[in-house]
Design a protein around this motif. Structure first.
Motif, PDB file in Angstrom:
ATOM      1  N   ILE A 151       6.332   4.451  22.177  1.00 50.02           N
ATOM      2  CA  ILE A 151       6.929   5.417  21.264  1.00 50.02           C
ATOM      3  C   ILE A 151       6.512   6.801  21.734  1.00 50.02           C
ATOM      4  O   ILE A 151       5.354   7.200  21.578  1.00 50.02           O
ATOM      5  CB  ILE A 151       6.476   5.194  19.813  1.00 50.02           C
ATOM      6  CG1 ILE A 151       6.721   3.751  19.391  1.00 50.02           C
ATOM      7  CG2 ILE A 151       7.194   6.144  18.883  1.00 50.02           C
ATOM      8  CD1 ILE A 151       6.117   3.391  18.064  1.00 50.02           C
ATOM      9  N   GLY A 152       7.442   7.539  22.320  1.00 53.68           N
ATOM     10  CA  GLY A 152       7.084   8.835  22.874  1.00 53.68           C
ATOM     11  C   GLY A 152       6.072   8.661  23.985  1.00 53.68           C
ATOM     12  O   GLY A 152       6.293   7.933  24.946  1.00 53.68           O
ATOM     13  N   ASP A 153       4.923   9.307  23.838  1.00 52.03           N
ATOM     14  CA  ASP A 153       3.873   9.174  24.848  1.00 52.03           C
ATOM     15  C   ASP A 153       2.805   8.168  24.430  1.00 52.03           C
ATOM     16  O   ASP A 153       1.741   8.098  25.024  1.00 52.03           O
ATOM     17  CB  ASP A 153       3.227  10.537  25.133  1.00 52.03           C
ATOM     18  CG  ASP A 153       2.621  11.178  23.887  1.00 52.03           C
ATOM     19  OD1 ASP A 153       2.791  10.613  22.793  1.00 52.03           O
ATOM     20  OD2 ASP A 153       2.000  12.245  24.024  1.00 52.03           O
ATOM     21  N   ILE A 154       3.103   7.378  23.380  1.00 46.46           N
ATOM     22  CA  ILE A 154       2.157   6.367  22.893  1.00 46.46           C
ATOM     23  C   ILE A 154       2.544   4.996  23.425  1.00 46.46           C
ATOM     24  O   ILE A 154       3.658   4.520  23.199  1.00 46.46           O
ATOM     25  CB  ILE A 154       2.120   6.332  21.350  1.00 46.46           C
ATOM     26  CG1 ILE A 154       1.642   7.666  20.798  1.00 46.46           C
ATOM     27  CG2 ILE A 154       1.223   5.196  20.864  1.00 46.46           C
ATOM     28  CD1 ILE A 154       1.699   7.751  19.287  1.00 46.46           C
ATOM     29  N   ASN A 155       1.657   4.347  24.162  1.00 46.16           N
ATOM     30  CA  ASN A 155       1.830   2.962  24.600  1.00 46.16           C
ATOM     31  C   ASN A 155       1.095   2.071  23.603  1.00 46.16           C
ATOM     32  O   ASN A 155      -0.128   1.936  23.656  1.00 46.16           O
ATOM     33  CB  ASN A 155       1.256   2.781  26.008  1.00 46.16           C
ATOM     34  CG  ASN A 155       2.071   3.503  27.060  1.00 46.16           C
ATOM     35  OD1 ASN A 155       2.930   2.927  27.693  1.00 46.16           O
ATOM     36  ND2 ASN A 155       1.794   4.789  27.236  1.00 46.16           N
ATOM     37  N   LEU A 156       1.843   1.489  22.681  1.00 43.74           N
ATOM     38  CA  LEU A 156       1.246   0.838  21.526  1.00 43.74           C
ATOM     39  C   LEU A 156       0.525  -0.460  21.880  1.00 43.74           C
ATOM     40  O   LEU A 156       1.067  -1.326  22.573  1.00 43.74           O
ATOM     41  CB  LEU A 156       2.323   0.551  20.479  1.00 43.74           C
ATOM     42  CG  LEU A 156       1.850  -0.002  19.133  1.00 43.74           C
ATOM     43  CD1 LEU A 156       0.916   0.975  18.443  1.00 43.74           C
ATOM     44  CD2 LEU A 156       3.047  -0.310  18.239  1.00 43.74           C
ATOM     45  N   GLN A 157      -0.692  -0.587  21.401  1.00 39.83           N
ATOM     46  CA  GLN A 157      -1.462  -1.830  21.464  1.00 39.83           C
ATOM     47  C   GLN A 157      -1.890  -2.172  20.050  1.00 39.83           C
ATOM     48  O   GLN A 157      -2.302  -1.293  19.291  1.00 39.83           O
ATOM     49  CB  GLN A 157      -2.692  -1.680  22.362  1.00 39.83           C
ATOM     50  CG  GLN A 157      -3.601  -2.904  22.368  1.00 39.83           C
ATOM     51  CD  GLN A 157      -4.758  -2.759  23.349  1.00 39.83           C
ATOM     52  OE1 GLN A 157      -4.607  -2.188  24.422  1.00 39.83           O
ATOM     53  NE2 GLN A 157      -5.919  -3.264  22.974  1.00 39.83           N
ATOM     54  N   LEU A 158      -1.792  -3.447  19.704  1.00 40.38           N
ATOM     55  CA  LEU A 158      -2.176  -3.900  18.370  1.00 40.38           C
ATOM     56  C   LEU A 158      -3.413  -4.775  18.454  1.00 40.38           C
ATOM     57  O   LEU A 158      -3.451  -5.712  19.252  1.00 40.38           O
ATOM     58  CB  LEU A 158      -1.043  -4.705  17.733  1.00 40.38           C
ATOM     59  CG  LEU A 158       0.313  -4.007  17.626  1.00 40.38           C
ATOM     60  CD1 LEU A 158       1.351  -4.972  17.088  1.00 40.38           C
ATOM     61  CD2 LEU A 158       0.215  -2.772  16.756  1.00 40.38           C
ATOM     62  N   THR A 173      -4.971  -2.825  13.705  1.00 34.96           N
ATOM     63  CA  THR A 173      -5.128  -1.461  14.197  1.00 34.96           C
ATOM     64  C   THR A 173      -4.118  -1.223  15.308  1.00 34.96           C
ATOM     65  O   THR A 173      -4.073  -1.966  16.293  1.00 34.96           O
ATOM     66  CB  THR A 173      -6.552  -1.224  14.728  1.00 34.96           C
ATOM     67  OG1 THR A 173      -7.485  -1.491  13.676  1.00 34.96           O
ATOM     68  CG2 THR A 173      -6.725   0.218  15.194  1.00 34.96           C
ATOM     69  N   GLY A 174      -3.284  -0.202  15.133  1.00 32.69           N
ATOM     70  CA  GLY A 174      -2.351   0.209  16.161  1.00 32.69           C
ATOM     71  C   GLY A 174      -2.929   1.382  16.908  1.00 32.69           C
ATOM     72  O   GLY A 174      -3.403   2.347  16.303  1.00 32.69           O
ATOM     73  N   MET A 175      -2.920   1.301  18.239  1.00 32.47           N
ATOM     74  CA  MET A 175      -3.561   2.346  19.035  1.00 32.47           C
ATOM     75  C   MET A 175      -2.774   2.599  20.313  1.00 32.47           C
ATOM     76  O   MET A 175      -1.921   1.789  20.720  1.00 32.47           O
ATOM     77  CB  MET A 175      -4.989   1.914  19.385  1.00 32.47           C
ATOM     78  CG  MET A 175      -5.058   0.673  20.265  1.00 32.47           C
ATOM     79  SD  MET A 175      -6.723  -0.009  20.431  1.00 32.47           S
ATOM     80  CE  MET A 175      -6.946  -0.744  18.784  1.00 32.47           C
ATOM     81  N   ASP A 176      -3.067   3.719  20.949  1.00 33.14           N
ATOM     82  CA  ASP A 176      -2.568   3.973  22.292  1.00 33.14           C
ATOM     83  C   ASP A 176      -3.464   3.189  23.237  1.00 33.14           C
ATOM     84  O   ASP A 176      -4.670   3.415  23.296  1.00 33.14           O
ATOM     85  CB  ASP A 176      -2.640   5.470  22.590  1.00 33.14           C
ATOM     86  CG  ASP A 176      -2.061   5.838  23.951  1.00 33.14           C
ATOM     87  OD1 ASP A 176      -1.910   4.934  24.804  1.00 33.14           O
ATOM     88  OD2 ASP A 176      -1.788   7.028  24.173  1.00 33.14           O
ATOM     89  N   ARG A 177      -2.893   2.253  23.983  1.00 33.68           N
ATOM     90  CA  ARG A 177      -3.743   1.382  24.803  1.00 33.68           C
ATOM     91  C   ARG A 177      -4.445   2.131  25.918  1.00 33.68           C
ATOM     92  O   ARG A 177      -5.401   1.616  26.495  1.00 33.68           O
ATOM     93  CB  ARG A 177      -2.954   0.206  25.365  1.00 33.68           C
ATOM     94  CG  ARG A 177      -1.820   0.527  26.287  1.00 33.68           C
ATOM     95  CD  ARG A 177      -1.122  -0.768  26.661  1.00 33.68           C
ATOM     96  NE  ARG A 177       0.109  -0.543  27.383  1.00 33.68           N
ATOM     97  CZ  ARG A 177       0.423  -1.158  28.514  1.00 33.68           C
ATOM     98  NH1 ARG A 177      -0.410  -2.033  29.041  1.00 33.68           N
ATOM     99  NH2 ARG A 177       1.577  -0.924  29.105  1.00 33.68           N
TER     100      ARG A 177
END
Length: 218
Positions: A151-158, A173-177
């Motif tokens: 999403i945009g510049d966020i590479n999502l890791q859960l 927790t959702g984070m930028d990996r």
């Protein structure tokens, strides 16, 4: 804009939470996701309370921010502090009050965009990587990443914490990996399924917000 990116990040994250908060019947990470998707197709009408902590650079939400969610198949309502979203399967209403006044954006997502809101499709997509993490506070943990969860510049890791006996998700927790200090943690409370909800539940009651600026982008 930052507001739109924040809305999309929260929407995707919260939908993923509902999907993976269902009990699974198998124990390997990939088998769990497959079982979750199959169970979601059979389940419907879910409600949950949420407690959020925002550790992102957006800093829109504080600690222990309360929220709620209702979902039935592809339809959902999300109410989280400054954000409210309604999707009835055809129309998406996005409301935010970040600027001190209410704005409601009305859109009709195409088939491709609508698929992003459907947790079943998200977990059936190719390229998901599921790994097992170390136990935390007596709970089991797995991580989910994908080249598609960007999403945009966020590479999502859960990161998903679940009860190893019931497979019920306790926290996600959702984070930028690539920058895991940028994260939003969400605890799930009062999860209930089989709740009777009608279609109007998933439509924005625009008349309740007479001072809101309506931006119809359909």
């Amino acid at each position: 804009t930052d507001n739109i990116m924040k809305n999309r990040f929260l929407t995707l994250l919260l939908l993923l939470i509902v999907t993976i908060s269902m009990q699974a019947q198998q124990t390997t990470p990939n088998a769990v996701l497959k079982s979750i998707a199959e169970k979601l197709e059979k389940d419907c009408c879910i409600t949950a309370d949420l407690i959020l902590t925002d550790n992102t650079s957006y800093a829109v939400l504080g600690n222990n921010t309360k929220g709620s969610l209702k979902i039935s198949k592809e339809c959902f309502v999300i109410d989280v502090a400054l954000f409210r979203l309604w999707f009835d399967g055809t129309t998406l209403w996005t409301m935010n009050t970040m600027n001190g006044y209410e704005e409601i954006y009305v859109t009709s997502p195409d088939k491709e965009e609508a698929a992003l809101f459907n947790p079943i499709n998200i977990f059936k997509q190719p390229g998901l990587t599921v790994t097992t993490n170390a136990d935390k506070d007596g709970l089991k943990s797995i991580s989910v990443t994908s080249q598609q969860l960007v999403i945009g510049d966020i590479n999502l890791q859960l990161e998903i914490l679940y009860n190893p006996t019931t497979y019920r998700i306790e926290k996600i927790t959702g984070m930028d990996r690539f920058n895991q200090s940028q994260n939003i943690a969400i605890a799930i409370k009062n999860y209930k399924s089989g709740i009777e909800l009608n279609k109007e539940t998933f439509q924005c009651p625009v008349s309740n917000y007479p001072d809101a600026e309506i931006v119809d982008m359909r």
